[in-house]
Design a protein around this motif. Structure first.
Motif, PDB file in Angstrom:
ATOM      1  N   ILE A  93       0.252  17.530   5.573  1.00  0.00           N
ATOM      2  CA  ILE A  93       1.391  17.145   4.376  1.00  0.00           C
ATOM      3  C   ILE A  93       1.265  15.824   4.095  1.00  0.00           C
ATOM      4  N   MET A  94       1.405  14.750   5.226  1.00  0.00           N
ATOM      5  CA  MET A  94       1.379  13.464   4.888  1.00  0.00           C
ATOM      6  C   MET A  94       0.196  13.038   4.393  1.00  0.00           C
ATOM      7  N   ALA A  95      -1.041  13.583   4.784  1.00  0.00           N
ATOM      8  CA  ALA A  95      -2.166  13.073   4.193  1.00  0.00           C
ATOM      9  C   ALA A  95      -2.350  13.489   2.525  1.00  0.00           C
ATOM     10  N   LYS A  96      -1.716  14.775   2.196  1.00  0.00           N
ATOM     11  CA  LYS A  96      -1.930  14.915   0.914  1.00  0.00           C
ATOM     12  C   LYS A  96      -0.845  14.431  -0.069  1.00  0.00           C
ATOM     13  N   LEU A  97       0.330  14.292   0.331  1.00  0.00           N
ATOM     14  CA  LEU A  97       1.469  14.000  -0.301  1.00  0.00           C
ATOM     15  C   LEU A  97       1.983  12.461  -0.424  1.00  0.00           C
ATOM     16  N   ILE A  98       1.634  11.975   0.823  1.00  0.00           N
ATOM     17  CA  ILE A  98       2.278  10.662   1.050  1.00  0.00           C
ATOM     18  C   ILE A  98       1.032   9.581   0.952  1.00  0.00           C
ATOM     19  N   ASP A  99       0.234   9.715   1.988  1.00  0.00           N
ATOM     20  CA  ASP A  99      -0.936   8.684   2.006  1.00  0.00           C
ATOM     21  C   ASP A  99      -2.195   9.028   0.938  1.00  0.00           C
ATOM     22  N   HIS A 100      -2.111  10.257   0.306  1.00  0.00           N
ATOM     23  CA  HIS A 100      -3.104  10.538  -0.596  1.00  0.00           C
ATOM     24  C   HIS A 100      -4.498  10.004  -0.127  1.00  0.00           C
ATOM     25  N   LYS A 101      -4.971  10.568   1.199  1.00  0.00           N
ATOM     26  CA  LYS A 101      -6.063  10.423   1.820  1.00  0.00           C
ATOM     27  C   LYS A 101      -6.917  11.668   2.241  1.00  0.00           C
ATOM     28  N   LYS A 102      -8.087  11.719   2.736  1.00  0.00           N
ATOM     29  CA  LYS A 102      -8.521  12.955   2.997  1.00  0.00           C
ATOM     30  C   LYS A 102      -8.386  13.127   4.487  1.00  0.00           C
ATOM     31  N   TRP A 103      -8.140  14.587   4.764  1.00  0.00           N
ATOM     32  CA  TRP A 103      -7.928  14.874   6.102  1.00  0.00           C
ATOM     33  C   TRP A 103      -8.486  13.983   7.310  1.00  0.00           C
ATOM     34  N   ARG A 163       0.691  -1.276  -0.016  1.00  0.00           N
ATOM     35  CA  ARG A 163       0.078  -0.198   0.001  1.00  0.00           C
ATOM     36  C   ARG A 163       0.969   1.212  -0.137  1.00  0.00           C
ATOM     37  N   GLY A 164       1.976   1.291  -0.543  1.00  0.00           N
ATOM     38  CA  GLY A 164       2.968   2.468  -0.475  1.00  0.00           C
ATOM     39  C   GLY A 164       3.830   2.305   0.269  1.00  0.00           C
ATOM     40  N   VAL A 165       4.443   3.454   0.971  1.00  0.00           N
ATOM     41  CA  VAL A 165       5.397   3.752   1.679  1.00  0.00           C
ATOM     42  C   VAL A 165       4.670   2.966   3.173  1.00  0.00           C
ATOM     43  N   ARG A 166       5.631   2.273   3.676  1.00  0.00           N
ATOM     44  CA  ARG A 166       5.332   1.403   4.945  1.00  0.00           C
ATOM     45  C   ARG A 166       5.120   2.103   6.143  1.00  0.00           C
ATOM     46  N   ALA A 167       4.413   1.702   6.975  1.00  0.00           N
ATOM     47  CA  ALA A 167       3.654   2.472   8.125  1.00  0.00           C
ATOM     48  C   ALA A 167       4.792   3.090   9.101  1.00  0.00           C
ATOM     49  N   GLY A 168       6.005   2.095   9.295  1.00  0.00           N
ATOM     50  CA  GLY A 168       6.850   2.560  10.118  1.00  0.00           C
ATOM     51  C   GLY A 168       7.729   3.851   9.654  1.00  0.00           C
ATOM     52  N   TRP A 169       7.911   3.657   8.199  1.00  0.00           N
ATOM     53  CA  TRP A 169       8.542   5.132   7.619  1.00  0.00           C
ATOM     54  C   TRP A 169       7.892   6.290   7.537  1.00  0.00           C
ATOM     55  N   LYS A 170       6.313   5.787   7.391  1.00  0.00           N
ATOM     56  CA  LYS A 170       5.418   7.180   7.448  1.00  0.00           C
ATOM     57  C   LYS A 170       5.448   7.729   8.832  1.00  0.00           C
ATOM     58  N   GLY A 217      -4.169  14.364  18.783  1.00  0.00           N
ATOM     59  CA  GLY A 217      -3.638  14.410  17.193  1.00  0.00           C
ATOM     60  C   GLY A 217      -2.401  13.704  16.979  1.00  0.00           C
ATOM     61  N   LEU A 218      -1.524  13.973  17.888  1.00  0.00           N
ATOM     62  CA  LEU A 218      -0.070  13.604  17.864  1.00  0.00           C
ATOM     63  C   LEU A 218      -0.019  12.082  17.860  1.00  0.00           C
ATOM     64  N   LEU A 219      -0.851  11.452  19.106  1.00  0.00           N
ATOM     65  CA  LEU A 219      -0.740   9.968  19.519  1.00  0.00           C
ATOM     66  C   LEU A 219      -1.928   9.422  19.029  1.00  0.00           C
ATOM     67  N   ARG A 220      -3.140   9.774  18.779  1.00  0.00           N
ATOM     68  CA  ARG A 220      -4.175   9.010  18.326  1.00  0.00           C
ATOM     69  C   ARG A 220      -4.974   9.621  17.109  1.00  0.00           C
ATOM     70  N   GLY A 221      -4.084  10.282  16.520  1.00  0.00           N
ATOM     71  CA  GLY A 221      -4.379  10.586  15.087  1.00  0.00           C
ATOM     72  C   GLY A 221      -3.803  10.021  14.038  1.00  0.00           C
ATOM     73  N   TYR A 222      -2.805  10.641  13.504  1.00  0.00           N
ATOM     74  CA  TYR A 222      -1.976  10.206  12.186  1.00  0.00           C
ATOM     75  C   TYR A 222      -1.417   8.961  12.513  1.00  0.00           C
ATOM     76  N   VAL A 223      -0.558   8.857  13.612  1.00  0.00           N
ATOM     77  CA  VAL A 223       0.223   7.787  13.830  1.00  0.00           C
ATOM     78  C   VAL A 223      -0.635   6.432  14.279  1.00  0.00           C
ATOM     79  N   GLN A 224      -1.649   6.821  15.059  1.00  0.00           N
ATOM     80  CA  GLN A 224      -2.748   5.744  15.355  1.00  0.00           C
ATOM     81  C   GLN A 224      -3.361   4.976  14.046  1.00  0.00           C
ATOM     82  N   ARG A 225      -3.755   5.989  13.052  1.00  0.00           N
ATOM     83  CA  ARG A 225      -4.251   5.649  11.878  1.00  0.00           C
ATOM     84  C   ARG A 225      -3.256   4.784  11.067  1.00  0.00           C
ATOM     85  N   VAL A 226      -2.259   5.206  11.021  1.00  0.00           N
ATOM     86  CA  VAL A 226      -1.044   4.635  10.072  1.00  0.00           C
ATOM     87  C   VAL A 226      -0.679   3.164  10.612  1.00  0.00           C
ATOM     88  N   THR A 227      -0.451   3.235  12.158  1.00  0.00           N
ATOM     89  CA  THR A 227      -0.033   1.936  12.469  1.00  0.00           C
ATOM     90  C   THR A 227      -0.973   0.859  12.606  1.00  0.00           C
TER      91      THR A 227
END
Length: 340
Positions: free
Chosen positions: A98-108, A38-45, A179-189
């Motif tokens: 930035i990550m949502a738009k350029l790396i994950d290609h997902k909506k906010w 699914r693209g860039v691996r979660a750890g690198w994200k 947002g830091l610990l239960r937003g992006y990183v929670q979703r990606v992990t």
């Protein structure tokens, strides 16, 4: 008489026309380290997200130097804290975008804060439950002789002024920490661990980042070992609200109003820190494990009751999971993450 024409042989296909295109080259080992199905691996994200957070933080240093100090050692300034938390919020929201738009290609909204649900009922339910659970805990502590509410020390316009400043400031805190610990990183992990059965991708991620949540409070003055443990418990409870509501709005409201209740409304320590411009002037009595001591209500064993109450309210009001998992057969049912 003309002789009949010889039969025309069918045109033999050329070797070029019948050749099968060669298979694509196998990805290199280096490619597989960084890129998955699914693209860039979660750890690198997550690494990229943290690097972006640091870079945004570095960009805010000139502004951070302009933040006024409280002038009182060990006390948070309302105005200074407001500016500081706003800058801190930027170090989370900008990298998420930035990550949502350029790396994950997902909506906010895929990363926990769908704009179409901002400050709606879920946020306010979380807010009421947060300050209500705190008030109930302090009243029980008061009845048991471990806490005294003290006297009101603000009057008139000062109540409105400091109340609003602290409320906005702690709303920024809610955005930052949730947002830091239960937003992006929670979703990606969670997505990266999608091979685990029965929702364990989510709960493994929740466990990891709730431990990190507690560790981030280790440097707070006045924190106790039990208080740190309760920060971890609160992280897990907020993850439960994310699991059931599908977004972070309950957690943001709960976080903001719990902290506002401690620092402003009741004037207690908040994870070991005090704030200027508190409404009340309370005092604590008895053993630290009961009164909370320098840690405040979060250091009292009765905070377990508060966390249990919050979890029960979430369980009763939000009966089913709304947090989408990759193995879901009908992710459209959880379109709150996809539409915004």
């Amino acid at each position: 008489m003309d002789s009949p024409l010889p039969p025309i042989d069918p045109i033999e296909p050329s070797a070029e026309a019948t050749s099968v295109p060669p298979p694509p080259p196998e990805p290199s080992a280096l490619h597989n380290i960084f890129i998955g199905p699914r693209g860039v691996r979660a750890g690198w994200k997550i690494v990229l997200f943290m690097i972006l957070s640091v870079l945004v933080g570095l960009c805010t240093i000139p502004l951070a130097k302009m933040i006024p100090k409280s002038g009182v050692k060990g006390m948070m300034s309302p105005t200074g804290s407001l500016y500081g938390e706003f800058l801190g919020m930027l170090t989370v929201l900008i990298p998420t975008g930035i990550m949502a738009k350029l790396i994950d290609h997902k909506k906010w909204g895929y990363f926990g804060m769908p704009l179409n649900r901002a400050f709606r009922s879920t946020f306010w339910v979380g807010s009421v439950v947060g300050v209500g659970a705190l008030a109930l805990q302090l009243e029980i502590m008061h009845l048991c002789g471990w806490f005294d509410f003290g006297t009101i020390q603000l009057h008139g316009a000062a109540i409105v002024k400091y109340g609003l400043i602290w409320l906005v400031m702690f709303t920024f805190t809610g955005f930052t920490e949730e947002g830091l610990l239960r937003g992006y990183v929670q979703r990606v992990t969670t997505d990266g661990l999608s091979g685990l059965p029965n929702g364990w991708s989510f709960w493994t991620s929740a466990l990891i980042f709730s431990v990190v949540f507690g560790a981030l409070h280790l440097g707070n003055p006045g924190e106790t070992a039990f208080g740190i443990f309760m920060v971890f418990v609160d992280g897990m409870v907020m993850c439960f609200s994310l699991w059931r509501t599908g977004d972070l709005w309950f957690a943001i409201g709960n976080h903001a109003f719990w902290d506002w209740g401690q620092t402003f409304l009741f004037g207690t320590p908040n994870s070991g820190t005090h704030g200027l411009g508190a409404l009340m002037n309370p005092s604590f009595h008895g053993p630290t494990i009961l009164s909370g001591g320098s840690d405040g209500p979060e250091g009292s064993v009765l905070v377990l009751l508060s966390e249990a109450l919050i979890a029960v309210v979430v369980a009763l009001l939000y009966r089913e999971r709304k947090y989408p998992l990759l193995p879901d057969e009908s992710p459209a049912a959880d379109s709150v993450f996809i539409d915004q």
